[in-house]
Design a protein around this motif. Structure first.
Motif, short mmCIF file in Angstrom:
data_model
loop_
_atom_site.label_atom_id
_atom_site.label_comp_id
_atom_site.label_asym_id
_atom_site.label_seq_id
_atom_site.Cartn_x
_atom_site.Cartn_y
_atom_site.Cartn_z
N UNK A 185 0.86 -1.18 0.00
CA UNK A 185 0.00 0.00 0.00
C UNK A 185 0.90 1.23 0.00
N UNK A 186 0.29 2.40 -0.05
CA UNK A 186 1.08 3.63 -0.06
C UNK A 186 1.87 3.76 1.24
N UNK A 187 3.17 3.96 1.09
CA UNK A 187 4.08 4.20 2.23
C UNK A 187 4.22 3.00 3.15
N UNK A 188 3.94 1.80 2.66
CA UNK A 188 4.11 0.66 3.56
C UNK A 188 3.58 -0.65 3.05
N UNK A 189 3.56 -1.61 3.95
CA UNK A 189 3.00 -2.94 3.71
C UNK A 189 1.87 -3.15 4.69
N UNK A 190 0.72 -3.56 4.18
CA UNK A 190 -0.43 -3.82 5.05
C UNK A 190 -0.51 -5.32 5.32
N UNK A 191 -0.38 -5.68 6.58
CA UNK A 191 -0.52 -7.06 7.01
C UNK A 191 -1.93 -7.28 7.56
N UNK A 192 -2.54 -8.36 7.13
CA UNK A 192 -3.86 -8.73 7.62
C UNK A 192 -3.73 -10.03 8.40
N UNK A 193 -3.94 -9.93 9.71
CA UNK A 193 -3.85 -11.09 10.59
C UNK A 193 -5.26 -11.63 10.81
N UNK A 194 -5.45 -12.91 10.48
CA UNK A 194 -6.80 -13.45 10.42
C UNK A 194 -6.93 -14.76 11.20
N UNK A 195 -8.05 -14.88 11.89
CA UNK A 195 -8.40 -16.11 12.59
C UNK A 195 -9.91 -16.24 12.57
N UNK A 196 -10.40 -17.34 11.98
CA UNK A 196 -11.85 -17.53 11.84
C UNK A 196 -12.42 -16.30 11.12
N UNK A 197 -13.34 -15.58 11.75
CA UNK A 197 -13.93 -14.39 11.13
C UNK A 197 -13.34 -13.09 11.65
N UNK A 201 -5.74 -5.45 11.16
CA UNK A 201 -4.95 -4.81 10.11
C UNK A 201 -3.82 -4.00 10.74
N UNK A 202 -2.59 -4.28 10.28
CA UNK A 202 -1.42 -3.56 10.78
C UNK A 202 -0.59 -3.11 9.58
N UNK A 203 -0.28 -1.83 9.54
CA UNK A 203 0.52 -1.28 8.45
C UNK A 203 1.94 -1.00 8.93
N UNK A 204 2.91 -1.63 8.27
CA UNK A 204 4.32 -1.38 8.55
C UNK A 204 4.77 -0.25 7.64
N UNK A 205 5.22 0.84 8.22
CA UNK A 205 5.54 2.03 7.46
C UNK A 205 6.88 1.91 6.74
N UNK A 206 6.89 2.36 5.49
CA UNK A 206 8.12 2.53 4.73
C UNK A 206 8.06 3.94 4.14
N UNK A 207 8.67 4.87 4.85
CA UNK A 207 8.54 6.28 4.49
C UNK A 207 9.63 6.66 3.52
#
Length: 209
Positions: A185-197, A201-207
């Motif tokens: 995504x813009x300025x980073x990587x968006x990690x989606x951590x999922x379990x069942x439903x 969402x956690x965005x690791x910044x790359x500025x």
């Protein structure tokens, strides 16, 4: 008094802020460099070291996200940090404190350094220093947690590094039973951590601007 390090981390994880101020990294960078701003880096760092419990949410966010704009932050790939990590792995906690203090002076808002110092002071039953750095750690991670609610792609938690992401996961009590998906995504990587439903969402910044 015996300090239970990881239990304290879990205990403090239940505290959060009801307000979720929007993070504006360009404004943070500008404030940190402005000597007249109440969020000037030197002013905030002085308060952070002298009175860590007095920091409010905005101040904590400026300090935490301001690491993206300081000169020569300590990286986990640096030889000095690798030496500190080796002392930690070897349970040489006296040396952890000696090396950790040096790196802390260079980069006082580095969560990796703070965690190692906390563990070392916990092991040595140094309650005063443990609680001092725990107050700093809590302020920074509360600033990080207040960056979003993690419930949608538009309101992710924002973290500076992958290492900080795993610190946040521990604080949120998200275990290995979650699976991770990632996308750029813009300025980073968006990690989606999922379990069942459930999704976090956690965005690791790359500025880079």
């Amino acid at each position: 008094m015996k300090y239970h390090f990881f239990l304290l981390l879990i205990f403090f994880s239940v505290f959060g802020f009801s307000q979720k101020p929007k993070i504006d990294l360009k404004t943070i960078e500008k404030d940190l460099k402005n000597g007249k701003s109440p969020y000037n880096y030197e002013k905030l760092t002085f308060k952070y070291k002298a009175y860590p419990r007095s920091l409010d949410t905005i101040e904590a966010q400026h300090l935490y996200y301001g690491r993206n704009f300081i000169k020569d932050p300590v990286l986990t790939t640096d030889p000095e940090f690798k030496s500190l990590a080796e002392a930690f792995k070897s349970n040489n906690f006296q040396d952890c404190i000696r090396q950790g203090k040096i790196l802390y002076d260079k980069d006082p808002t580095n969560l990796d350094i703070l965690l190692i110092l906390l563990k070392a002071y916990d092991y040595l039953k140094d309650g005063d220093n443990f609680m001092y750095h725990l107050s700093q750690f809590r302020a920074l991670t509360d600033g990080m947690k207040s960056s979003g609610d993690g419930k949608t792609e538009k309101t992710p938690y924002l973290v500076n590094t992958v290492g900080d992401e795993y610190i946040l996961l521990n604080i949120l009590n998200l275990g290995q039973d979650y699976t991770r998906g990632s996308k750029s995504v813009k300025d980073g990587i968006l990690d989606i951590w999922e379990k069942d439903n459930s999704k976090v969402y956690i965005k690791v910044l790359y500025i880079d601007y």
